[in-house]
Design a protein around this motif. Structure first.
Motif, PDB file in Angstrom:
ATOM      1  N   ARG A   4       0.863  -1.190   0.000  1.00 26.19           N
ATOM      2  CA  ARG A   4       0.000   0.000   0.000  1.00 26.19           C
ATOM      3  C   ARG A   4       0.893   1.232   0.000  1.00 26.19           C
ATOM      4  O   ARG A   4       2.004   1.197   0.520  1.00 26.19           O
ATOM      5  CB  ARG A   4      -0.891  -0.018   1.229  1.00 26.19           C
ATOM      6  N   HIS A   5       0.408   2.326  -0.563  1.00 25.24           N
ATOM      7  CA  HIS A   5       1.192   3.555  -0.592  1.00 25.24           C
ATOM      8  C   HIS A   5       0.319   4.756  -0.221  1.00 25.24           C
ATOM      9  O   HIS A   5      -0.906   4.695  -0.301  1.00 25.24           O
ATOM     10  CB  HIS A   5       1.830   3.772  -1.962  1.00 25.24           C
ATOM     11  N   GLN A   6       0.995   5.835   0.190  1.00 21.39           N
ATOM     12  CA  GLN A   6       0.299   7.085   0.485  1.00 21.39           C
ATOM     13  C   GLN A   6       1.276   8.247   0.338  1.00 21.39           C
ATOM     14  O   GLN A   6       2.443   8.137   0.721  1.00 21.39           O
ATOM     15  CB  GLN A   6      -0.275   7.082   1.903  1.00 21.39           C
ATOM     16  N   ILE A   8       2.545  11.642   1.675  1.00 23.99           N
ATOM     17  CA  ILE A   8       2.562  12.358   2.951  1.00 23.99           C
ATOM     18  C   ILE A   8       3.241  13.695   2.721  1.00 23.99           C
ATOM     19  O   ILE A   8       4.332  13.759   2.150  1.00 23.99           O
ATOM     20  CB  ILE A   8       3.275  11.536   4.045  1.00 23.99           C
ATOM     21  N   LEU A 101       6.432   9.897  -0.864  1.00 22.12           N
ATOM     22  CA  LEU A 101       5.567   8.791  -1.229  1.00 22.12           C
ATOM     23  C   LEU A 101       6.030   7.621  -0.373  1.00 22.12           C
ATOM     24  O   LEU A 101       7.179   7.186  -0.459  1.00 22.12           O
ATOM     25  CB  LEU A 101       5.688   8.451  -2.711  1.00 22.12           C
ATOM     26  N   GLN A 126      -4.150  -5.005   3.927  1.00 21.84           N
ATOM     27  CA  GLN A 126      -4.382  -3.766   3.164  1.00 21.84           C
ATOM     28  C   GLN A 126      -5.218  -2.776   3.973  1.00 21.84           C
ATOM     29  O   GLN A 126      -4.924  -1.584   4.003  1.00 21.84           O
ATOM     30  CB  GLN A 126      -5.101  -4.078   1.845  1.00 21.84           C
ATOM     31  N   HIS A 129      -3.064  -1.374   6.689  1.00 23.45           N
ATOM     32  CA  HIS A 129      -2.066  -0.431   6.154  1.00 23.45           C
ATOM     33  C   HIS A 129      -2.700   0.908   5.793  1.00 23.45           C
ATOM     34  O   HIS A 129      -2.074   1.957   5.957  1.00 23.45           O
ATOM     35  CB  HIS A 129      -1.363  -1.014   4.937  1.00 23.45           C
ATOM     36  N   ARG A 130      -3.926   0.876   5.283  1.00 23.77           N
ATOM     37  CA  ARG A 130      -4.608   2.133   4.958  1.00 23.77           C
ATOM     38  C   ARG A 130      -4.707   3.005   6.211  1.00 23.77           C
ATOM     39  O   ARG A 130      -4.383   4.182   6.183  1.00 23.77           O
ATOM     40  CB  ARG A 130      -5.991   1.858   4.396  1.00 23.77           C
ATOM     41  N   LEU A 133      -1.037   4.095   7.454  1.00 26.45           N
ATOM     42  CA  LEU A 133      -0.444   5.184   6.673  1.00 26.45           C
ATOM     43  C   LEU A 133      -1.167   6.508   6.923  1.00 26.45           C
ATOM     44  O   LEU A 133      -0.532   7.564   6.956  1.00 26.45           O
ATOM     45  CB  LEU A 133      -0.438   4.831   5.187  1.00 26.45           C
ATOM     46  N   SER A 134      -2.451   6.467   7.122  1.00 25.18           N
ATOM     47  CA  SER A 134      -3.200   7.674   7.462  1.00 25.18           C
ATOM     48  C   SER A 134      -2.742   8.223   8.808  1.00 25.18           C
ATOM     49  O   SER A 134      -2.543   9.434   8.959  1.00 25.18           O
ATOM     50  CB  SER A 134      -4.693   7.363   7.486  1.00 25.18           C
ATOM     51  N   ALA A 137       0.716   9.761   8.437  1.00 23.95           N
ATOM     52  CA  ALA A 137       0.591  11.095   7.833  1.00 23.95           C
ATOM     53  C   ALA A 137       0.145  12.114   8.871  1.00 23.95           C
ATOM     54  O   ALA A 137       0.706  13.215   8.952  1.00 23.95           O
ATOM     55  CB  ALA A 137      -0.394  11.066   6.665  1.00 23.95           C
TER      56      ALA A 137
END
Length: 151
Positions: A4-6, A8, A101, A126, A129-130, A133-134, A137
């Motif tokens: 997963r990616h985000q 920031i 990223l 997943q 991880h969502r 990562l939130s 951030a």
């Protein structure tokens, strides 16, 4: 494969100050209610932090070992959750203009998670991880740009 990616809105160096602070692990890792350094200088290779996870009335203690550290681009961890087994969690930080990223890649290694690893488990990872990562951030972006905190 649970990747997963985000994006920031902090530079890799600013984001790394959060990743490099073992006492803030519980601020961004989902389910963790406490963390404390126990060996080495986090996040140097071989350093260890212990953590507590609370699931309803149950508490689980585990530890995380740094297996690879290349500030501010990569942090690879082996998370040991006792009877639940171990997992490799790789965090890659890529410069994306003025921001970062962040890519998280997790794979169960040992124990029930490693033996039962399948697409269903990846879906659960997943979702975790969502949220993680939130939270990462939120923690990183609460510090004004250009300010680096001491770890």
């Amino acid at each position: 494969m649970a990747v997963r990616h985000q994006l920031i809105e902090r530079s890799p160096e600013e984001l790394w100050t959060v990743l490099a602070d073992g006492s803030r692990y519980q601020d961004w890792v989902v389910g963790t209610v406490g963390s404390r350094p126990v060996a080495g200088n986090w996040p140097e290779v071989g350093s260890v932090i212990e953590y507590t996870v609370r699931l309803g009335p149950w508490e689980l203690c585990g530890h995380t070992v740094v297996r690879r550290s290349d500030p501010p681009q990569q942090l690879e961890l082996e998370v040991d959750s006792g009877r639940l087994g171990t997992a490799r969690v790789a965090i890659e930080v890529r410069r994306w203009g003025p921001d970062s990223l962040v890519i998280v890649d997790e794979h169960p290694l040992r124990g029930p998670g490693g033996r039962l690893h399948n697409a269903g488990l990846d879906i659960l990872l997943q979702l975790r991880h969502r949220s993680m990562l939130s939270r990462l951030a939120d923690v990183a972006e609460e510090v004004p740009r250009g300010v680096r905190t001491g770890a």
